[in-house]
Design a protein around this motif. Structure first.
Motif, PDB file in Angstrom:
ATOM      1  N   UNK A 194       0.853  -1.430  -0.117  1.00  0.00           N
ATOM      2  CA  UNK A 194       0.034   0.019  -0.050  1.00  0.00           C
ATOM      3  C   UNK A 194       0.996   1.187  -0.030  1.00  0.00           C
ATOM      4  N   UNK A 195       0.630   2.273  -1.186  1.00  0.00           N
ATOM      5  CA  UNK A 195       1.640   3.445  -1.066  1.00  0.00           C
ATOM      6  C   UNK A 195       0.921   4.652  -0.115  1.00  0.00           C
ATOM      7  N   UNK A 236       3.092  -1.461   4.064  1.00  0.00           N
ATOM      8  CA  UNK A 236       2.665  -0.027   3.840  1.00  0.00           C
ATOM      9  C   UNK A 236       3.973   0.708   3.412  1.00  0.00           C
ATOM     10  N   UNK A 237       4.070   1.375   2.334  1.00  0.00           N
ATOM     11  CA  UNK A 237       5.279   1.866   1.570  1.00  0.00           C
ATOM     12  C   UNK A 237       5.054   3.391   1.602  1.00  0.00           C
ATOM     13  N   UNK A 238       5.997   3.997   2.619  1.00  0.00           N
ATOM     14  CA  UNK A 238       5.860   5.492   2.561  1.00  0.00           C
ATOM     15  C   UNK A 238       6.413   6.294   1.381  1.00  0.00           C
ATOM     16  N   UNK A 239       5.746   6.014   0.132  1.00  0.00           N
ATOM     17  CA  UNK A 239       6.197   6.566  -1.020  1.00  0.00           C
ATOM     18  C   UNK A 239       4.990   6.562  -2.219  1.00  0.00           C
ATOM     19  N   UNK A 240       5.273   7.095  -3.156  1.00  0.00           N
ATOM     20  CA  UNK A 240       4.174   6.790  -4.175  1.00  0.00           C
ATOM     21  C   UNK A 240       4.652   5.852  -5.448  1.00  0.00           C
ATOM     22  N   UNK A 241       5.648   5.329  -5.017  1.00  0.00           N
ATOM     23  CA  UNK A 241       5.889   4.156  -6.279  1.00  0.00           C
ATOM     24  C   UNK A 241       6.912   3.304  -5.536  1.00  0.00           C
ATOM     25  N   UNK A 242       7.171   2.119  -6.316  1.00  0.00           N
ATOM     26  CA  UNK A 242       8.014   1.059  -5.508  1.00  0.00           C
ATOM     27  C   UNK A 242       9.498   1.464  -5.915  1.00  0.00           C
ATOM     28  N   UNK A 243      10.377   1.387  -5.126  1.00  0.00           N
ATOM     29  CA  UNK A 243      11.737   1.675  -5.186  1.00  0.00           C
ATOM     30  C   UNK A 243      12.446   1.044  -4.150  1.00  0.00           C
ATOM     31  N   UNK A 244      13.945   0.864  -4.525  1.00  0.00           N
ATOM     32  CA  UNK A 244      14.682  -0.038  -3.392  1.00  0.00           C
ATOM     33  C   UNK A 244      14.671   0.670  -2.011  1.00  0.00           C
ATOM     34  N   UNK A 245      15.143   1.810  -2.048  1.00  0.00           N
ATOM     35  CA  UNK A 245      14.882   2.523  -0.429  1.00  0.00           C
ATOM     36  C   UNK A 245      13.721   2.493   0.342  1.00  0.00           C
ATOM     37  N   UNK A 246      12.715   2.553  -0.320  1.00  0.00           N
ATOM     38  CA  UNK A 246      11.282   2.657   0.659  1.00  0.00           C
ATOM     39  C   UNK A 246      11.161   1.125   0.925  1.00  0.00           C
ATOM     40  N   UNK A 247      11.582  -0.015   0.081  1.00  0.00           N
ATOM     41  CA  UNK A 247      11.384  -1.392   0.251  1.00  0.00           C
ATOM     42  C   UNK A 247      12.337  -1.874   1.817  1.00  0.00           C
ATOM     43  N   UNK A 248      13.420  -1.044   1.651  1.00  0.00           N
ATOM     44  CA  UNK A 248      14.589  -1.367   2.761  1.00  0.00           C
ATOM     45  C   UNK A 248      14.001  -0.833   3.949  1.00  0.00           C
ATOM     46  N   UNK A 249      13.371   0.316   3.965  1.00  0.00           N
ATOM     47  CA  UNK A 249      12.744   0.810   5.242  1.00  0.00           C
ATOM     48  C   UNK A 249      11.800  -0.259   6.037  1.00  0.00           C
ATOM     49  N   UNK A 250      10.957  -0.867   5.196  1.00  0.00           N
ATOM     50  CA  UNK A 250       9.931  -1.795   5.530  1.00  0.00           C
ATOM     51  C   UNK A 250      10.373  -3.145   5.815  1.00  0.00           C
ATOM     52  N   UNK A 285       5.944  13.285   5.051  1.00  0.00           N
ATOM     53  CA  UNK A 285       5.474  12.326   4.097  1.00  0.00           C
ATOM     54  C   UNK A 285       5.526  13.249   3.042  1.00  0.00           C
ATOM     55  N   UNK A 286       4.755  14.232   3.148  1.00  0.00           N
ATOM     56  CA  UNK A 286       4.334  15.266   1.927  1.00  0.00           C
ATOM     57  C   UNK A 286       5.462  15.868   1.234  1.00  0.00           C
ATOM     58  N   UNK A 287       6.627  15.982   1.989  1.00  0.00           N
ATOM     59  CA  UNK A 287       8.004  16.454   1.454  1.00  0.00           C
ATOM     60  C   UNK A 287       8.316  15.363   0.502  1.00  0.00           C
ATOM     61  N   UNK A 288       8.521  13.999   0.920  1.00  0.00           N
ATOM     62  CA  UNK A 288       8.635  12.821   0.509  1.00  0.00           C
ATOM     63  C   UNK A 288       7.967  12.843  -1.034  1.00  0.00           C
TER      64      UNK A 288
END
Length: 319
Positions: free
Chosen positions: A13-14, A173-187, A268-271
């Protein structure tokens, strides 16, 4: 694949748009308009370089590859965002997420290398004009362009392979608007030290080394320009580099912000804003920068537009 890694996650979930007050229909129109602008602007560059003989030079050959990259980066991200706006569900399947991350990392990894190649082209044209046709022959241009694409995809293979081994323990829950490696590493709940080490090592080859090469190239270019005696000659030499410098600042600057923001300490808005600039604003501005500041591109556009207009009018008279 998810079952093999015991992730217990079938979709993500984005969260990127969750804190924005705007209505999904409004955001859909904004992103759709931006995406269409990206397609039209960059396709215009591709068509002009293809049909106008005045643009059959190494500089515009590499510019056409930049336009292709801009289309690819936005196409990997924006259509999925538009579909989620229509569905009113900001979700993506696990397998789709890995595929999106793979292609995004591949295309993004190509850009710094392509920027370095474009800087080398300007160096050869200004600092080695007598050897330019040899240094930037058709064969060399094709080899350099091919190398940038291979460079990006090799980098992506490393990151995507390591990301496919991550476990998420139900966290989706991905704190982003698309899938990328850094957000995946966060969760991820599994050990990410190997992924992070790979990020640091590949960032040297994909990011830092091309940037240093660009800086070195422009130091040499600036030194050569300052040795030109006539003011008109200095202006002409610098004007051929100005568009590239602006695009380098946009692409690498936004890329640095997108991939080097701290995991904590910002909203999250800045991201979401930084991510939108990275995948939408920069690809939309690149063709504008080259078309507005470049007389040859503007001249080619006018010729093609006049030719199409004449054909349309002539065709209308025939009927």
């Amino acid at each position: 694949m998810a079952a093999e890694n015991d992730t217990q996650v079938r979709e993500f979930i984005f969260l990127g748009f969750s804190g924005l007050p705007s209505h999904p229909a409004f955001l859909f129109v904004v992103f759709l308009a931006a995406y269409l602008a990206i397609l039209m602007g960059n396709l215009m560059i591709l068509i002009l370089v293809l049909v106008d003989s005045c643009l059959h030079s190494p500089m515009y050959f590499f510019l056409s590859h930049l336009s292709c990259l801009d289309i690819c980066i936005s196409t990997v991200v924006v259509p999925k965002i538009l579909v989620n706006f229509l569905r009113r569900q900001n979700t993506i399947l696990y397998e789709e997420c890995l595929v999106q991350a793979f292609f995004l990392m591949a295309f993004v990894g190509c850009e710094p290398a392509l920027m370095a190649v474009m800087a080398y082209d300007r160096y050869a044209a200004i600092c080695r004009p007598l050897h330019y046709s040899l240094l930037m022959s058709k064969r060399v241009c094709i080899q350099l362009a091919s190398a940038t694409w291979v460079w990006g995809f090799l980098d992506s293979v490393v990151h995507a392979t390591l990301a496919s081994q991550l476990s998420f323990c139900g966290a989706n829950q991905i704190p982003h608007i698309f899938c990328d490696v850094p957000p995946l590493l966060q969760i991820a709940c599994s050990d990410t030290r190997v992924n992070e080490l790979a990020n640091h090592i590949t960032s040297l080859f994909v990011g830092l080394f091309p940037i240093l090469f660009i800086i070195l190239s422009y130091i040499c270019i600036l030194a050569s320009i300052l040795r030109i005696r006539s003011k008109g000659g200095r202006y002409k030499a610098f004007s051929t580099c100005a568009s590239h410098l602006i695009v380098v600042g946009l692409c690498i600057g936004n890329g640095f912000l997108n991939y080097n923001m701290p995991s904590t300490g910002y909203s999250l808005e800045i991201d979401t804003l930084v991510s939108a600039m990275f995948c939408i604003v920069t690809p939309m501005l690149n063709p504008l920068i080259y078309s507005l500041r470049n007389k040859e591109v503007k001249g080619a556009f006018r010729k093609v537009l006049n030719k199409w207009t004449d054909c349309f009018i002539f065709g209308g008279k025939l009927h």
